[in-house]
Design an enzyme around this catalytic site. Structure first.
Site, short mmCIF file in Angstrom:
data_model
loop_
_atom_site.label_atom_id
_atom_site.label_comp_id
_atom_site.label_asym_id
_atom_site.label_seq_id
_atom_site.Cartn_x
_atom_site.Cartn_y
_atom_site.Cartn_z
CD GLN A 140 -1.18 0.13 3.73
OE1 GLN A 140 -1.55 -0.95 4.15
NE2 GLN A 140 -1.57 1.28 4.25
CB CYS A 146 -4.51 -1.06 5.82
SG CYS A 146 -5.48 -0.22 7.10
CG HIS A 282 -2.46 -2.45 9.72
ND1 HIS A 282 -2.54 -1.74 8.53
CD2 HIS A 282 -1.70 -3.55 9.44
CE1 HIS A 282 -1.86 -2.38 7.59
NE2 HIS A 282 -1.35 -3.48 8.11
CG ASN A 303 0.91 -6.15 6.82
OD1 ASN A 303 0.01 -5.39 6.51
ND2 ASN A 303 1.75 -5.90 7.80
#
Length: 339
Positions: A140, A146, A282, A303
């Site tokens: 990102q 996110c 997050h 992630n």
């Protein structure tokens, strides 16, 4: 010159030599750090506006390196830290980049059913990567989106399970076009709103049709054909890791977590066991779970910080801890799209 004077003289000489040695050592360490900072800047394409900013960032870099080395020397944790792209940021700056909007989520999380409630077949381990259900790790960058990457990863997973086709879907379409509700592009959002948009939008197009540009822009999807669709989304019961396991056993799941701790930021390998709280900031995607060689149960998390972070973009986080919220609040807010 008497013996006492001679002794004092030699003590003075030894002290001077010791001081000079320490000064030389400090200079060498500073030079090594400066060279390491230069190499790090080249590796991650980091450019500063002027010498003042460069010195400020170097000081932060130096403090972070000291923390990483001190932690790894202690060797009393089942995970290690490493230098990555966040090494010149303070913890406050780092937390502000992620883009998960905690307060809004609590207001609009749906009262949906949990279809996996009675799921009786729960394998001891799951890794959706091995089933071809997970696209390569994305990055990102500096855009606080996110939420979009988490939602898209979960949608890519259910699309593959439903159709047998693994395709990389467009986060940028969400960032640019999901703007009439609480999601705010690079300024944050959350997954359930993204799922609502996708359903009302009759799906998402592919990454190649609407590429990621690391910034918010004007919606440009009028002439695009959707590549995948969902029928809605459901929530995993809150603060229930066993329920989360039932869901992840069936498909990748979007989860929110507290990723603001410096140890999480510099995670490099092993099973992460803390330290973190439950200030959700997050969004990531749970794509499996398992048990390591030491018997520690973990979640496998995809992630959106690129492959240079963690275990090639993934983190294994301790599973079934004493706190009902799960480690870093991972069981507090979780949801998944429905096919």
């Amino acid at each position: 010159m008497d013996s006492k004077t001679i002794c004092l003289f030699f003590l003075f000489v030894l002290a001077a030599i010791s001081s000079l040695t320490e000064s030389r050592k400090s200079f060498q360490e500073a030079s090594l750090l400066a060279r390491q900072h230069d190499e790090w800047m080249g590796q991650y394409g980091r450019v500063y506006e002027n010498d003042v900013e460069r010195q400020e960032r170097f000081n932060i870099f130096k403090e972070n390196i000291a923390h990483i080395e001190s932690f790894n020397r202690a060797a009393d944790k089942p995970y290690k830290l490493g230098v990555n792209q966040f090494a010149d940021l303070t913890n406050e700056e780092f937390k502000a980049r992620n883009g998960y909007r905690t307060r809004l989520e609590s207001k609009v999380t749906s009262k949906s059913l949990f279809k996996y409630k009675n799921n009786s077949f729960i394998p001891s381990k799951v890794d959706w990567r091995n089933e071809g259900v997970v696209t390569p790790v994305k990055n990102q960058g500096t855009c606080g989106c996110c939420w979009a990457f988490s939602a898209v990863a979960a949608m890519e997973g259910i699309t593959m399970i439903k159709t047998g086709q693994l395709m990389s879907l467009s986060e940028q379409e969400l960032i640019d076009c999901d703007v009439n509700g609480p999601n705010k592009g690079c300024r944050g959002g959350y997954m359930n709103s993204a799922f609502d948009f996708i359903q009302n939008n009759d799906g998402l197009t592919t990454e190649s049709n609407y590429p990621y540009v690391e910034s918010s822009g004007t919606c440009n999807n009028l002439n695009l054909v959707s590549a995948a669709t969902i029928t809605g989304h459901e929530d995993v019961p809150t603060n229930d890791e066993k329920a989360l396991q039932k869901a992840v056993a069936k498909q990748p799941v979007s989860v929110a977590m507290d990723a603001g701790n410096s140890n999480f930021r510099f995670y490099s390998s092993g099973v992460y066991t803390g330290e973190c709280g439950t200030d959700l900031n997050h969004a990531v995607t749970a794509v499996g779970y398992g048990v390591d060689d030491n018997g520690t149960k973990y979640w496998l998390i995809k992630n959106s910080w690129g492959t240079s972070w963690g275990e090639e973009g993934y983190i294994r986080m301790e599973r079934f801890i004493e706190a009902k919220e799960g480690l870093c609040g991972i069981a507090m807010i979780a949801s998944y799209p429905t096919a």
